[in-house]
Design a protein around this motif. Sequence first.
Motif, short mmCIF file in Angstrom:
data_model
loop_
_atom_site.label_atom_id
_atom_site.label_comp_id
_atom_site.label_asym_id
_atom_site.label_seq_id
_atom_site.Cartn_x
_atom_site.Cartn_y
_atom_site.Cartn_z
N UNK A 328 36.03 -0.09 51.69
CA UNK A 328 37.44 0.25 51.65
C UNK A 328 37.67 1.62 51.05
N UNK A 329 36.62 2.42 50.91
CA UNK A 329 36.70 3.75 50.30
C UNK A 329 37.31 4.75 51.29
N UNK A 330 37.40 6.01 50.86
CA UNK A 330 37.87 7.08 51.74
C UNK A 330 36.92 7.20 52.94
N UNK A 331 37.43 7.29 54.16
CA UNK A 331 36.56 7.45 55.33
C UNK A 331 35.60 8.62 55.17
N UNK A 332 34.38 8.46 55.68
CA UNK A 332 33.36 9.49 55.49
C UNK A 332 33.75 10.79 56.20
N UNK A 333 34.62 10.73 57.18
CA UNK A 333 35.04 11.93 57.90
C UNK A 333 36.39 12.46 57.47
N UNK A 334 36.90 12.02 56.30
CA UNK A 334 38.24 12.42 55.87
C UNK A 334 38.33 13.94 55.69
N UNK A 335 37.37 14.53 54.98
CA UNK A 335 37.41 15.97 54.75
C UNK A 335 37.14 16.75 56.03
N UNK A 336 36.24 16.23 56.87
CA UNK A 336 35.93 16.90 58.13
C UNK A 336 37.15 16.94 59.04
N UNK A 337 38.02 15.93 58.91
CA UNK A 337 39.23 15.90 59.74
C UNK A 337 40.13 17.08 59.45
N UNK A 338 40.14 17.52 58.17
CA UNK A 338 40.93 18.69 57.81
C UNK A 338 40.37 19.93 58.51
N UNK A 339 39.04 20.07 58.51
CA UNK A 339 38.40 21.24 59.10
C UNK A 339 38.46 21.23 60.63
N UNK A 340 38.64 20.04 61.22
CA UNK A 340 38.63 19.91 62.68
C UNK A 340 39.99 20.21 63.30
N UNK A 341 40.98 20.54 62.50
CA UNK A 341 42.32 20.85 63.03
C UNK A 341 42.26 22.16 63.81
N UNK A 342 42.76 22.12 65.05
CA UNK A 342 42.74 23.30 65.91
C UNK A 342 43.99 24.13 65.70
N UNK A 343 43.98 25.32 66.28
CA UNK A 343 45.14 26.20 66.17
C UNK A 343 46.37 25.53 66.78
N UNK A 344 47.49 25.66 66.12
CA UNK A 344 48.79 25.10 66.54
C UNK A 344 48.85 23.58 66.38
N UNK A 345 47.87 22.98 65.72
CA UNK A 345 47.88 21.53 65.52
C UNK A 345 48.34 21.16 64.12
N UNK A 346 49.05 20.06 64.03
CA UNK A 346 49.38 19.42 62.76
C UNK A 346 48.62 18.11 62.67
N UNK A 347 48.19 17.76 61.44
CA UNK A 347 47.59 16.45 61.23
C UNK A 347 48.72 15.46 60.97
N UNK A 348 48.94 14.58 61.91
CA UNK A 348 50.01 13.60 61.80
C UNK A 348 49.60 12.46 60.88
N UNK A 349 48.33 12.08 60.95
CA UNK A 349 47.84 10.96 60.14
C UNK A 349 46.36 11.15 59.87
N UNK A 350 45.96 10.94 58.61
CA UNK A 350 44.55 10.99 58.20
C UNK A 350 44.36 9.99 57.08
N UNK A 351 44.05 8.71 57.38
CA UNK A 351 44.00 7.65 56.35
C UNK A 351 43.04 7.99 55.21
#
Length: 811
Positions: A328-351
């Motif tokens: 139930x910890x933070x997903x292993x890809x939580x930080x990578x999701x921040x780096x994977x944001x493309x130009x003109x994209x907003x992160x709507x949800x990142x549990x």
Amino acid sequence: MLPNIRLLFFLLMIPGILFAQQKELSQKKTYTATRIDRKPVIDGVLDDAVWDNIPLATNFVMYEPGDGNPSRNTHTTKVQIAYTDEAIYLAAYLYDEEPSNIRREFAQRDNLPTADYFFFDLNTYNDGENQTRFYVTAAGTLADAKMKRENEDFAFNVVWEARVSMDEQGWYVEMEIPYSALRFPNSKEQLWSMQLGRHISFLNETYVWNYINKSLGASTHYNGLLKGVRDIDAPVRLSFYPYVSGEVNYYKEETTTAFNAGMDFKYGIDDAFTLDATLIPDFGQTAYDEVELNLGPFEQTFGENRAFFTEGTELFTKGDLFYSRRIGDTPIGFNQAQDARLENEDIVENPETTNLLNALKISGRTENGLGIGFFNAITEKQKARYYNKLTGESRELVTEPLANYNIFVLDQQFDQKSSVSLINTNVTREGHFRDGNVTGFLFDVYNANSSFNFFGEAKMSRVNYPTSNKTGFASKLGFSRTKGKFRYGVSHDFANKTYDINDLGLNFINNYNNFLWETSYRIFEPRGVFNRYNISLFGDHQRRYDPDVAVTTSFGFSFFGMTRDRFAFGGSAGYSTPFKDFFEPRRDNSFIEYPENASAEVWISSDYRRRIALDSRLGYNKYLGTDHGKLNFSFSPRFRVSNKFMLIYSFEYRAENDRESFVTLLPKNVIFGTRDMRSIENSLQGSYNFNNREALSLSFRNFWSSADFARNDFSRLLNNGSLVAYNYEVNKENDPNANFNIWNLDLSYQWRFAPGSELILLYRNSIFKIDKLSELNYTESLDNLFSQPARHNLSLRIVYYLDYNTIKNTI
């Protein structure tokens, strides 16, 4: 070279194990329980006819502060034990010629106040290692704990019942412990061991039925024998804990609601093994984590607040390979999701957490002392969601796939005090993600007369990545003298650079080759003004394994003392040679060398029997030849307003000046800065107990921390661990300063309306703020915090205990 040293060390241990003198630890008392046809009424009044002709366990002796002195004539203790096919029953007569001195402070389940209490230790395997302790206070508070030698785990909870009464001769306890709360061998006649004890708070004395030699071995080695329990036709051990919960959240002028329902259940596979499972778990009312500003290289860890992961888990914690917060910890890809944001994209949800779908555990011990445990948990897939503001398109990224967590344990106990264990943990994630597998072999062996303890571990880890695998190894080996006033021990800890158990366990560091030693002197009977004291000397030498580099050498001493008036105090002092820190730089094979340092700490703790008591601690650490120093001070008064109302306030201040700290990584350089840090923590714990089943509780915490880096005082790290000035330009984006403030308040009403059943109404209030405004002081930061919107939560949770046998008899 190193494996040969380990082999020689182990061979030297063998003579002590095989040829130690064979003798009994003490003359064990024996009590024979009586079978009864009709159970007594559990009301604390010992006037049931079933108690009339049952033998008495008497002649209690002092455990603390003395050593085996006969009990006072003014405080005689007598106990009777009986059993049926459903449960075991105890009647305890705790006489006191001055009953007005009996302490009767109220508390809720598993909280032991400064009150008189009676305890019953039961080891159904007579193995000298694992036993269950049942407490009852003079005010009727119940507590239960799993014991491993001197350690008590109050996370253990089973359904049992006890009542107390009082008259002009003393106080009395009546207990019923159903077999559904116990695990025992499937045999015609049981051979259990037990200990009975009584604590008299006014006198600060504890008495036990079977003598405990505090100078030799552990207290669990000194149980007497409980015989006579035979031909038990134990009932089906099946119980259900259905729950319903609802909550209302208010945040930023938006109100949301939620409703949950689910169930835990326990099933006795046989007399010894139990299945525990949680279906659709609900952890909405778990206590808040004590979050702090973390600028170090390691993750902040928290205690486990979820009951399923703390109850009955003693087998699964062997070897420290199970850190339950991984589930139930933070997903292993939580930080990578921040780096994977493309130009003109907003992160709507990142549990930030992973949902637990279900979990189960099976554990028990055979008649021959073999403990077997199996644990499984499954967590849900989590995804980050993105929205492209320019094209209007949405996409998803899996940050944590469906994951399966498993633990398997074998733990063979022998000689009533020793064990060898084999444990395996593994995590399997769906698809091309990281998987982990760890296997550990452990031994914990006493010689025949318990004067020496030998222990060791060998652990192998394997991490499977999508394109590669990594295998690691760690070990521990040591021994300690466990007899007499003078004791000592040495140990060796080792891990190679690829050892990694962080899929289901927790290890901050690897690649070490450390040697540790300690020696101590203690007393077991009052001497002068002291009831007890302990003086310890200790030291270690830390090295890297690959390459072989000395990290630091340290040594120190500590003192603990408690007077006859129950005033405790102590302190410690230490010295360390220059320290090569390979983790602060956040880059492989780089280190910063901090200078030698000296530290000292003192503390006091006054008598909790008084209405006002105080705990306080003061410590200082100085890095020699520099301006770098650390100060910590804590102050915690406690107020017993009445036997029902208690308040505990805590204040802690920490300050660190001129620390050379990591700032950032550049392609060719590691940048450091000179940092000052201040922290203030205020907390308040309060409880009003209407009785032992209803209470109103308050828990409040405010933590502020500020990190301020000196301007124009940055440096880069050299290969030799030293620093050289570097022109690092700070702007709004890369400013390393931080101001952190968090506020949590819980106010709850708890009602245990039936055995195993409870209702909890909880109100929560929380505020959080982190920014770069390190120039703000505490009060200014608090004003800044209160400008943020607060999160309000009101929740109600009801759990009802259902026993299969009760249901069957009702139908």
